[in-house]
Design an enzyme around this catalytic site. Structure first.
Site, PDB file in Angstrom:
ATOM      1  N   GLU A  19      22.355  26.700  35.947  1.00 22.34           N
ATOM      2  CA  GLU A  19      22.068  26.278  34.570  1.00 22.34           C
ATOM      3  C   GLU A  19      22.569  27.316  33.575  1.00 22.34           C
ATOM      4  OE1 GLU A  19      19.772  28.129  32.701  1.00 22.34           O
ATOM      5  OE2 GLU A  19      18.023  28.604  33.943  1.00 22.34           O
ATOM      6  N   ASP A  46      29.382  31.592  48.305  1.00 24.42           N
ATOM      7  CA  ASP A  46      29.374  31.341  46.868  1.00 24.42           C
ATOM      8  C   ASP A  46      28.216  30.414  46.531  1.00 24.42           C
ATOM      9  OD1 ASP A  46      29.866  30.900  44.208  1.00 24.42           O
ATOM     10  OD2 ASP A  46      31.979  30.394  44.459  1.00 24.42           O
ATOM     11  N   CYS A  60      27.171  31.747  37.637  1.00 24.09           N
ATOM     12  CA  CYS A  60      27.727  32.383  38.837  1.00 24.09           C
ATOM     13  C   CYS A  60      27.383  33.853  38.980  1.00 24.09           C
ATOM     14  CB  CYS A  60      29.235  32.180  38.900  1.00 24.09           C
ATOM     15  SG  CYS A  60      30.198  33.044  37.632  1.00 24.09           S
ATOM     16  N   ARG A 115      11.318  31.737  38.154  1.00 18.27           N
ATOM     17  CA  ARG A 115      11.755  30.499  38.805  1.00 18.27           C
ATOM     18  C   ARG A 115      12.716  29.696  37.929  1.00 18.27           C
ATOM     19  NH1 ARG A 115       8.633  30.208  43.287  1.00 18.27           N
ATOM     20  NH2 ARG A 115       9.169  28.039  43.750  1.00 18.27           N
ATOM     21  N   HIS A 137      35.354  33.593  37.482  1.00 10.31           N
ATOM     22  CA  HIS A 137      34.298  33.202  38.409  1.00 10.31           C
ATOM     23  C   HIS A 137      34.015  34.326  39.406  1.00 10.31           C
ATOM     24  CE1 HIS A 137      31.703  30.819  40.886  1.00 10.31           C
ATOM     25  NE2 HIS A 137      32.495  30.967  41.938  1.00 10.31           N
TER      26      HIS A 137
END
Length: 277
Positions: free
Chosen positions: A53, A133, A83, A78, A118
Site C-alpha cells: 500500500e 521479492d 517495496c 499492522r 524497485h
C-alpha cells in the site's frame, strides 16, 4: 598484532533494531534454520499477511526507511508499505535467521523503460541463489531459483527468469506472451541508494504512488487491487471483476484488503481519495 582477528563489519542495515519475534508472530511462522523450504514458507507468509500500500506517499509523507520505523509500521501497527519497506524488513529478517542476502535494485517495465527504483533481493541458501521479492505489488508469492530459464507458478500466474549480458529479467505470462516485469543485476546497494530512490518514488509528481491510492493483495489464483477508486479482482483464468468504491465505503474496502487504518488517517485518505488522479 593479531592478524588472525577478522575486522568487525558494521551493521549498516541496523538489523539489530528488528523485533524478530514480533515479525514471526505477525506472519504466523516459527524460527527455523535456513533452508530453501523455510525461505519459501516465510516468503509466502509475508506476502499473504502484509499488504502492499501507498498510504504515506498519497498523504504527502515520505515513508521512513529506518528499520525500527518499518518494524513499528508493518509489524506492530499492522500496516503495509511499498517495496523498500517490505524488502528492507524481509532482508533483515532473513539475515537475523542466518541467510546470505544481497539487497539489489531493478528497473520496472524495462521495455519502456521504467525507472530503476524497485528493490529486490538475492538470497543464497543450500548452495543455490534465489530471487526473493515480497514488495512487488501483488506478483511474486514465492522465491524463484535464480538461473536462466527458471520458471515458477506464482499463485496461478507463471513467471520466468532469463539471464542477460549484465543481469536478469523477470517475465510474467499473460495472454500467451511473456511480458517483462523488471530487469536487474546483482550489484549490491547501500542504504543511501534506497533513500534516493525512496525520495523520488514518494514525492515526484510522476511517481505512480503520489497521485492515487494503491493497495494490492495476492492470494491463490486471485489478485485484488484498489487502484484509485476502482476495486479490481484479477483471476488467473483471465477473467476480471471491477467496481467503483464510493468514499463512504472506503474504510470497509480497505479492511477487506487487510488494511485497517486509524480513524484520523482514514479521514485524510478519504479526503485525498476524492481528488486523486
Amino acid at each position: 598484532m593479531d592478524t588472525t582477528t577478522k575486522p568487525v563489519t558494521p551493521d549498516v542495515w541496523n538489523t539489530a533494531e528488528l523485533d524478530l519475534d514480533a515479525y514471526l508472530a505477525r506472519v504466523g511462522q516459527r524460527r527455523e534454520a535456513p533452508s530453501a523450504a523455510a525461505l519459501a514458507a516465510l516468503h509466502e507468509a509475508h506476502v499473504r499477511t502484509i499488504p502492499f500500500e501507498n498510504i504515506d506517499p498519497l498523504l504527502g509523507r515520505s515513508p521512513s526507511l529506518d528499520l525500527a520505523d518499518i518494524t513499528a509500521k508493518l509489524v506492530h501497527r499492522r500496516r503495509g508499505g511499498y517495496c523498500y519497506e517490505h524488502n528492507l524488513l524481509f532482508a533483515a529478517v532473513l539475515e537475523r535467521l542466518g541467510y546470505d542476502v544481497n539487497r539489489q535494485a531493478a528497473r520496472v517495465q524495462p521495455d519502456h523503460p521504467g525507472p530503476n527504483t524497485h528493490m529486490n533481493l538475492r538470497v543464497r541458501v543450500d548452495g543455490d541463489d534465489y530471487l526473493a521479492d515480497v514488495g512487488f505489488g501483488a506478483s511474486i508469492m514465492r522465491p524463484m531459483p535464480l538461473y536462466d530459464g527458471s520458471e515458477l507458478d506464482q499463485a496461478g500466474w507463471p513467471h520466468r527468469l532469463t539471464a542477460e549480458e549484465r543481469g536478469w529479467r523477470l517475465h510474467r505470462l499473460k495472454d500467451g506472451e511473456w511480458n517483462a516485469e523488471y530487469a536487474f543485476d546483482e550489484a549490491p546497494q547501500h542504504p543511501v541508494d534506497y533513500e534516493v530512490f525512496n525520495h523520488y518514488v514518494a514525492t515526484h509528481p510522476r511517481s505512480p504512488f503520489t497521485g492515487r491510492l494503491v493497495v494490492m493483495r495476492l492470494s491463490d489464483r486471485v489478485c485484488r487491487k484498489l487502484i484509485g477508486e476502482h476495486l479490481v479482482a484479477e483471476y488467473a483464468d483471465g477473467t476480471e471483476e471491477k467496481s467503483t468504491v464510493a468514499p463512504a465505503d472506503l474504510g470497509a474496502t480497505l479492511r477487506s484488503l487487510d488494511l485497517d487504518l486509524d480513524p484520523a488517517d482514514l479521514e485524510l485518505v478519504r479526503e485525498r481519495y476524492t481528488g486523486q488522479k
